[in-house]
Write a protein that holds these residues in place. Sequence first.
Motif, short mmCIF file in Angstrom:
data_model
loop_
_atom_site.label_atom_id
_atom_site.label_comp_id
_atom_site.label_asym_id
_atom_site.label_seq_id
_atom_site.Cartn_x
_atom_site.Cartn_y
_atom_site.Cartn_z
N PRO A 111 -23.98 -3.59 6.40
CA PRO A 111 -22.95 -2.74 5.78
C PRO A 111 -22.09 -3.45 4.75
CG PRO A 111 -23.09 -2.34 8.15
CD PRO A 111 -23.95 -3.54 7.87
N TRP A 112 -21.88 -4.75 4.91
CA TRP A 112 -21.06 -5.47 3.95
C TRP A 112 -21.67 -5.48 2.55
CZ3 TRP A 112 -23.45 -9.32 1.34
CH2 TRP A 112 -24.58 -9.90 1.92
N PHE A 113 -23.01 -5.35 2.49
CA PHE A 113 -23.67 -5.43 1.19
C PHE A 113 -23.27 -4.26 0.30
CE2 PHE A 113 -27.16 -4.37 -1.69
CZ PHE A 113 -27.29 -5.57 -2.37
N ARG A 114 -23.10 -3.08 0.87
CA ARG A 114 -22.71 -1.93 0.05
C ARG A 114 -21.37 -2.18 -0.60
NH1 ARG A 114 -21.25 3.78 2.76
NH2 ARG A 114 -19.73 2.36 3.72
N THR A 115 -20.41 -2.71 0.18
CA THR A 115 -19.10 -3.01 -0.38
C THR A 115 -19.19 -4.05 -1.48
OG1 THR A 115 -18.08 -2.51 1.76
CG2 THR A 115 -16.77 -3.75 0.18
N LEU A 121 -31.29 -2.69 2.41
CA LEU A 121 -30.45 -3.84 2.74
C LEU A 121 -29.04 -3.41 3.11
CD1 LEU A 121 -30.11 -6.90 2.89
CD2 LEU A 121 -29.62 -6.90 0.43
N SER A 122 -28.49 -2.45 2.37
CA SER A 122 -27.12 -2.01 2.65
C SER A 122 -27.03 -1.25 3.98
CB SER A 122 -26.62 -1.11 1.52
OG SER A 122 -27.28 0.14 1.52
N LEU A 123 -28.11 -0.60 4.39
CA LEU A 123 -28.10 0.10 5.67
C LEU A 123 -28.19 -0.88 6.84
CD1 LEU A 123 -30.46 3.08 4.76
CD2 LEU A 123 -28.02 3.23 5.32
#
Length: 424
Positions: free
Chosen positions: A396-400, A391-393
Amino acid sequence: MSTLSPGLRPPADRPVPPEPRTPSRPEPRIAAGSEPRAGRLRRAAARLTPADRAVLWLYLLTRISLWITAHFARRLFPARSGTREAAPVLAPFQQWDANHYLHIARDGYFPAGAGPWTSGWDNREAFFPGYPFLLRAVHTVVPDWTAAGLLISFVAGAVAVLALARIARAYLPEDAAGRRTAVLFLLSPCAVFLGAGYTEALFLAFALPAWLAAVRHRWVLAAVLTTLATTVRVSGLFLAAAIALLFVLAARERRDRRGWRAAGWTLLPALPPAAYSWYLHAHTGDWMAWKHAQERGWYRTFHTPWEAWTNTWNGAFGHTQTTGYAFMFQAELVAMLVGLALVAVLLYRRRWPEALYVALSLWALGTSYWYTSIPRATLLWWPLWIGLAALSLRRPWFRTAYLSVAAPVTTLVALAFLTGRWAG
């Protein structure tokens, strides 16, 4: 999370032709025994790809961070208020279940004839023998019991995170999949238990390579590693069920009768729990002594899932517990919801073996009087961390967002454990 066909195998490494031999001066002789050892170390290092080394570097950095947190925790949050001297260096890690494992490794399960029939018994037979046995072995080299346990977790954690990253790279096409999965896993809320004298790291050091071997259809290796996992935790049986299902799906897809010859190996992981039950029966007369010890010590008597949810909800929000315990029950509820969502996603993605593994874990943890240890169990759900990485890949906002939430929660949980305030 992308799907992976049961019959898919990662491509084998291409053979490299040997370099031509050139005359050279004779090398000096090396003492007997040192050359083979050096050769083994070189071969082991050669198997590590740059991606593997990056993951291990991340692992080392997070271990350093945990040790720094433990150092300041023992100084800033002493066990007794008003004390003028910090606790010993390793004291923050000698908490809760770590003491049970130490007592088993040092004194055995039934020291001096004590047992469930003894007043004030600590119900130590609830813990499987794999970790205490290894702890006793390492203690012969490392005199301090706590240091020996930390060494086991440190080495096992490195093996586990490396295997997790390799599984992620097999599931996800992105180059950064392994590193991203490792980051989310190592910064997860209960990651402190990977570095303490607990069984999570050792279990994963067997379970994740077992799953990687099963994905590559190396069934014998998968069975042996899963058998080692069942010596550590009963969760190894859930892993064995998932690998058995993966084996059946792979055999049906290949439609090869010869593939069924390895079916017997899927039964091997049942041997350690059976042997442990026989040992306990010989001392207590009870074949299920480990389960009954859990019931006495941790209220793991069977209740329906809705009863367990209701009792946990009352503990979390019914003002029947102190604020510390209420927070722990709230965390249990959140972890249960995460697990249920994970099973739903895995079923939707037709990841039947992984869904079975997580569902069995939820059933075992969600049918007690109230929920206990589900947040810690999230560490064992490797599909969760691979799914979050996927999901984060893509987003990108999900990783933050994840790191913004996980960082303070992880720190608070670590401090709660390291200062002896984990269970309330």
